[in-house]
Design a protein around this motif. Structure first.
Motif, PDB file in Angstrom:
ATOM      1  N   GLY A 144       4.752  -1.594   3.101  1.00 10.96           N
ATOM      2  CA  GLY A 144       5.909  -0.714   3.065  1.00 10.96           C
ATOM      3  C   GLY A 144       6.999  -1.217   3.979  1.00 10.96           C
ATOM      4  N   GLY A 145       8.212  -0.701   3.760  1.00  7.33           N
ATOM      5  CA  GLY A 145       9.351  -1.114   4.556  1.00  7.33           C
ATOM      6  C   GLY A 145      10.012   0.065   5.234  1.00  7.33           C
ATOM      7  N   SER A 146      10.444  -0.123   6.472  1.00  3.75           N
ATOM      8  CA  SER A 146      11.121   0.900   7.248  1.00  3.75           C
ATOM      9  C   SER A 146      10.196   2.110   7.399  1.00  3.75           C
ATOM     10  CB  SER A 146      12.456   1.261   6.594  1.00  3.75           C
ATOM     11  OG  SER A 146      13.237   2.077   7.440  1.00  3.75           O
ATOM     12  N   ALA A 147      10.661   3.312   7.051  1.00  2.00           N
ATOM     13  CA  ALA A 147       9.770   4.469   7.111  1.00  2.00           C
ATOM     14  C   ALA A 147       8.515   4.224   6.284  1.00  2.00           C
ATOM     15  CB  ALA A 147      10.495   5.712   6.609  1.00  2.00           C
ATOM     16  N   GLY A 148       8.662   3.478   5.179  1.00  2.00           N
ATOM     17  CA  GLY A 148       7.509   3.149   4.356  1.00  2.00           C
ATOM     18  C   GLY A 148       6.512   2.251   5.057  1.00  2.00           C
ATOM     19  N   GLY A 149       6.987   1.397   5.983  1.00  2.00           N
ATOM     20  CA  GLY A 149       6.074   0.575   6.764  1.00  2.00           C
ATOM     21  C   GLY A 149       5.240   1.415   7.704  1.00  2.00           C
ATOM     22  N   GLN A 150       5.883   2.400   8.336  1.00  2.00           N
ATOM     23  CA  GLN A 150       5.148   3.308   9.207  1.00  2.00           C
ATOM     24  C   GLN A 150       4.168   4.160   8.395  1.00  2.00           C
ATOM     25  OE1 GLN A 150       5.981   6.949   9.230  1.00  2.00           O
ATOM     26  NE2 GLN A 150       4.160   7.249  10.519  1.00  2.00           N
ATOM     27  N   ILE A 151       4.613   4.675   7.241  1.00  2.00           N
ATOM     28  CA  ILE A 151       3.737   5.493   6.402  1.00  2.00           C
ATOM     29  C   ILE A 151       2.551   4.676   5.894  1.00  2.00           C
ATOM     30  CG2 ILE A 151       3.588   6.770   4.228  1.00  2.00           C
ATOM     31  CD1 ILE A 151       6.504   7.632   4.684  1.00  2.00           C
ATOM     32  N   ALA A 152       2.821   3.462   5.432  1.00  2.00           N
ATOM     33  CA  ALA A 152       1.737   2.608   4.938  1.00  2.00           C
ATOM     34  C   ALA A 152       0.721   2.332   6.040  1.00  2.00           C
ATOM     35  CB  ALA A 152       2.310   1.306   4.385  1.00  2.00           C
ATOM     36  N   SER A 153       1.213   2.047   7.242  1.00  2.00           N
ATOM     37  CA  SER A 153       0.308   1.777   8.360  1.00  2.00           C
ATOM     38  C   SER A 153      -0.549   2.992   8.665  1.00  2.00           C
ATOM     39  CB  SER A 153       1.113   1.375   9.597  1.00  2.00           C
ATOM     40  OG  SER A 153       1.865   0.196   9.373  1.00  2.00           O
ATOM     41  N   LEU A 154       0.074   4.146   8.736  1.00  2.00           N
ATOM     42  CA  LEU A 154      -0.669   5.356   9.068  1.00  2.00           C
ATOM     43  C   LEU A 154      -1.626   5.740   7.946  1.00  2.00           C
ATOM     44  CD1 LEU A 154      -0.933   7.429  11.330  1.00  2.00           C
ATOM     45  CD2 LEU A 154       0.789   8.818  10.162  1.00  2.00           C
ATOM     46  N   ALA A 155      -1.192   5.583   6.695  1.00  2.00           N
ATOM     47  CA  ALA A 155      -2.063   5.906   5.563  1.00  2.00           C
ATOM     48  C   ALA A 155      -3.296   5.017   5.540  1.00  2.00           C
ATOM     49  CB  ALA A 155      -1.291   5.778   4.253  1.00  2.00           C
ATOM     50  N   GLY A 156      -3.153   3.780   5.995  1.00  2.00           N
ATOM     51  CA  GLY A 156      -4.277   2.857   5.992  1.00  2.00           C
ATOM     52  C   GLY A 156      -5.151   2.916   7.222  1.00  2.00           C
ATOM     53  N   LEU A 157      -4.646   3.558   8.295  1.00  2.00           N
ATOM     54  CA  LEU A 157      -5.376   3.561   9.565  1.00  2.00           C
ATOM     55  C   LEU A 157      -5.791   4.945  10.031  1.00  2.00           C
ATOM     56  CD1 LEU A 157      -3.183   1.125  11.713  1.00  2.00           C
ATOM     57  CD2 LEU A 157      -5.331   0.601  10.556  1.00  2.00           C
ATOM     58  N   GLY A 158      -4.958   5.932   9.770  1.00  2.00           N
ATOM     59  CA  GLY A 158      -5.115   7.239  10.377  1.00  2.00           C
ATOM     60  C   GLY A 158      -6.087   8.148   9.664  1.00  2.00           C
ATOM     61  N   PRO A 159      -6.069   9.421  10.017  1.00  2.00           N
ATOM     62  CA  PRO A 159      -6.964  10.392   9.380  1.00  2.00           C
ATOM     63  C   PRO A 159      -6.796  10.404   7.862  1.00  2.00           C
ATOM     64  CG  PRO A 159      -5.896  11.353  11.310  1.00  2.00           C
ATOM     65  CD  PRO A 159      -5.240  10.026  11.076  1.00  2.00           C
ATOM     66  N   GLY A 160      -7.918  10.422   7.161  1.00  2.00           N
ATOM     67  CA  GLY A 160      -7.896  10.422   5.711  1.00  2.00           C
ATOM     68  C   GLY A 160      -7.856   9.056   5.070  1.00  2.00           C
ATOM     69  N   SER A 161      -7.827   7.995   5.901  1.00  2.00           N
ATOM     70  CA  SER A 161      -7.720   6.650   5.318  1.00  2.00           C
ATOM     71  C   SER A 161      -8.986   6.236   4.595  1.00  2.00           C
ATOM     72  CB  SER A 161      -7.379   5.630   6.403  1.00  2.00           C
ATOM     73  OG  SER A 161      -8.335   5.654   7.451  1.00  2.00           O
ATOM     74  N   GLY A 162     -10.137   6.595   5.100  1.00  2.00           N
ATOM     75  CA  GLY A 162     -11.393   6.385   4.388  1.00  2.00           C
ATOM     76  C   GLY A 162     -11.814   4.942   4.202  1.00  2.00           C
ATOM     77  N   GLY A 163     -11.189   4.007   4.905  1.00  2.00           N
ATOM     78  CA  GLY A 163     -11.578   2.608   4.784  1.00  2.00           C
ATOM     79  C   GLY A 163     -11.298   1.994   3.431  1.00  2.00           C
ATOM     80  N   GLU A 164     -10.365   2.576   2.675  1.00  2.00           N
ATOM     81  CA  GLU A 164     -10.118   2.120   1.310  1.00  2.00           C
ATOM     82  C   GLU A 164      -9.137   0.947   1.248  1.00  2.00           C
ATOM     83  OE1 GLU A 164      -8.775   5.916   0.005  1.00  2.00           O
ATOM     84  OE2 GLU A 164     -10.674   6.405  -0.976  1.00  2.00           O
ATOM     85  N   VAL A 165      -8.445   0.687   2.341  1.00  2.00           N
ATOM     86  CA  VAL A 165      -7.431  -0.366   2.379  1.00  2.00           C
ATOM     87  C   VAL A 165      -7.952  -1.543   3.184  1.00  2.00           C
ATOM     88  CG1 VAL A 165      -5.119  -0.939   3.191  1.00  2.00           C
ATOM     89  CG2 VAL A 165      -5.543   1.270   2.110  1.00  2.00           C
ATOM     90  N   LYS A 166      -7.783  -2.738   2.644  1.00  2.00           N
ATOM     91  CA  LYS A 166      -8.347  -3.928   3.276  1.00  2.00           C
ATOM     92  C   LYS A 166      -7.332  -4.713   4.094  1.00  2.00           C
ATOM     93  CE  LYS A 166     -12.218  -2.879   1.468  1.00  2.00           C
ATOM     94  NZ  LYS A 166     -13.193  -2.184   2.326  1.00  2.00           N
ATOM     95  N   ALA A 167      -6.044  -4.438   3.925  1.00  2.00           N
ATOM     96  CA  ALA A 167      -5.001  -5.135   4.679  1.00  2.00           C
ATOM     97  C   ALA A 167      -3.733  -4.298   4.615  1.00  2.00           C
ATOM     98  CB  ALA A 167      -4.750  -6.533   4.115  1.00  2.00           C
TER      99      ALA A 167
END
Length: 305
Positions: A159-182
């Motif tokens: 993601g880019g800009s706000a999307g970069g922060q959202i992508a990072s949090l979606a892949g790392l934070g609560p609810g991420s579930g280990g579904e993202v590999k990078a």
């Protein structure tokens, strides 16, 4: 190859989207108009569908009552494709999934399935709705991996800009579930509590700031949320590797260096590309999209082979 009928049928759902917002001008044409005088060499990156790439448009991945959230998939030939899910920017309050079509198409030409998603903006739903939407999109892609010819074990977020922060949090934070590999964070904040982020995102002259509108209050009023939404808080062993691609505007990558240092201590790989003499939103334009794509491909080939 599995039939795509199940995926295409989702696009036929009756959806109600918010009415067009004339203030939502975070797109390539409007950004070009702002930047062209200072960067006369730039051109809007092409979104023309190349030969060999199939587009599946307006697929519904989540529905809240009559409100549908949709995504577009760009699929090259092949089976069990690695995939990248793209999250657009726009200060959590604006933007369109079409922002990442040029980059999605270029990755598709290199054998990656690419998915661009829409999510609820802050005017419709505050934090953490956007993050939850992106996580729902990843789950939908995994659930439909067979129809999309995607390898469900090789899905990355970008993601880019706000999307970069959202992508990072979606892949790392609560609810991420280990579904993202990078994860690829393009000029997005890593720490809302960083002094550089607070200088701009908690500016008292902005009432509210973009972040303040998303959180429903200033830092002093919603400190726990500002901290909770900072990807740096979720650095840990075993987290997905991350690539940070940054413009020459330091405010948009606040917390990046500190996050990379924590990742190194946790034994997690990270990499970065700093593009000199670039404005924010550089990924919308040539010649900057080319090095952005090249760095992303190199990172993905190493960490999501």
């Amino acid at each position: 190859m599995p039939a795509l009928s199940a995926v295409l049928a989702a696009a036929a759902l009756t959806c109600v989207a918010p009415p067009p917002d004339p203030s939502n001008t975070y797109d390539a044409p409007h950004t070009y108009a702002k930047l062209a005088a200072g960067y006369p060499q730039i051109q809007i990156a092409s979104d023309a569908l190349p030969a060999g790439v199939t587009k599946l448009a307006e697929l519904t991945y989540a529905q809240y009552g009559a409100r549908c959230l949709q995504l577009d998939a760009y699929l090259p030939a092949g089976q069990r494709l690695p995939a990248v899910v793209f999250v657009h920017g726009g200060g959590w309050k604006s933007g369109y999934r079409s922002e990442f079509v040029p980059m999605a198409l270029r990755l598709a030409q290199h054998g990656y399935a690419a998915v661009t998603v829409s999510y609820r903006l802050s005017g419709e739903a505050r934090y953490p709705a956007a993050v939850q939407d992106v996580q729902a999109a990843v789950r939908w892609v995994r659930a439909h991996a067979g129809e999309l010819r995607i390898d469900p074990q090789r899905i990355a977020l970008a993601g880019g800009s706000a999307g970069g922060q959202i992508a990072s949090l979606a892949g790392l934070g609560p609810g991420s579930g280990g579904e993202v590999k990078a994860i690829i964070n393009i000029d997005g904040l890593s720490d809302f509590t960083h002094p550089l982020a607070l200088r701009y995102e908690d500016d008292p002259k902005k009432n509210p700031s973009s972040a303040g509108a998303w959180f429903g209050g200033r830092y002093a009023e919603r400190e726990a949320l500002w901290r909770e939404a900072s990807p740096i808080q979720y650095v840990r062993p075993g987290m997905p590797p991350m690539l940070f691609i940054s413009s020459a505007q330091p405010r948009f990558s606040a917390g990046r260096d500190e996050m990379m240092a924590r990742m190194a201590q946790a034994g997690v790989a990270s990499d970065q590309l700093l593009l000199p003499d670039t404005p924010h939103s550089f990924w919308l334009f040539d010649p900057w999209l080319e090095p952005t794509v090249a760095a992303s491909l190199n990172f993905l080939k190493r960490h999501m082979p």
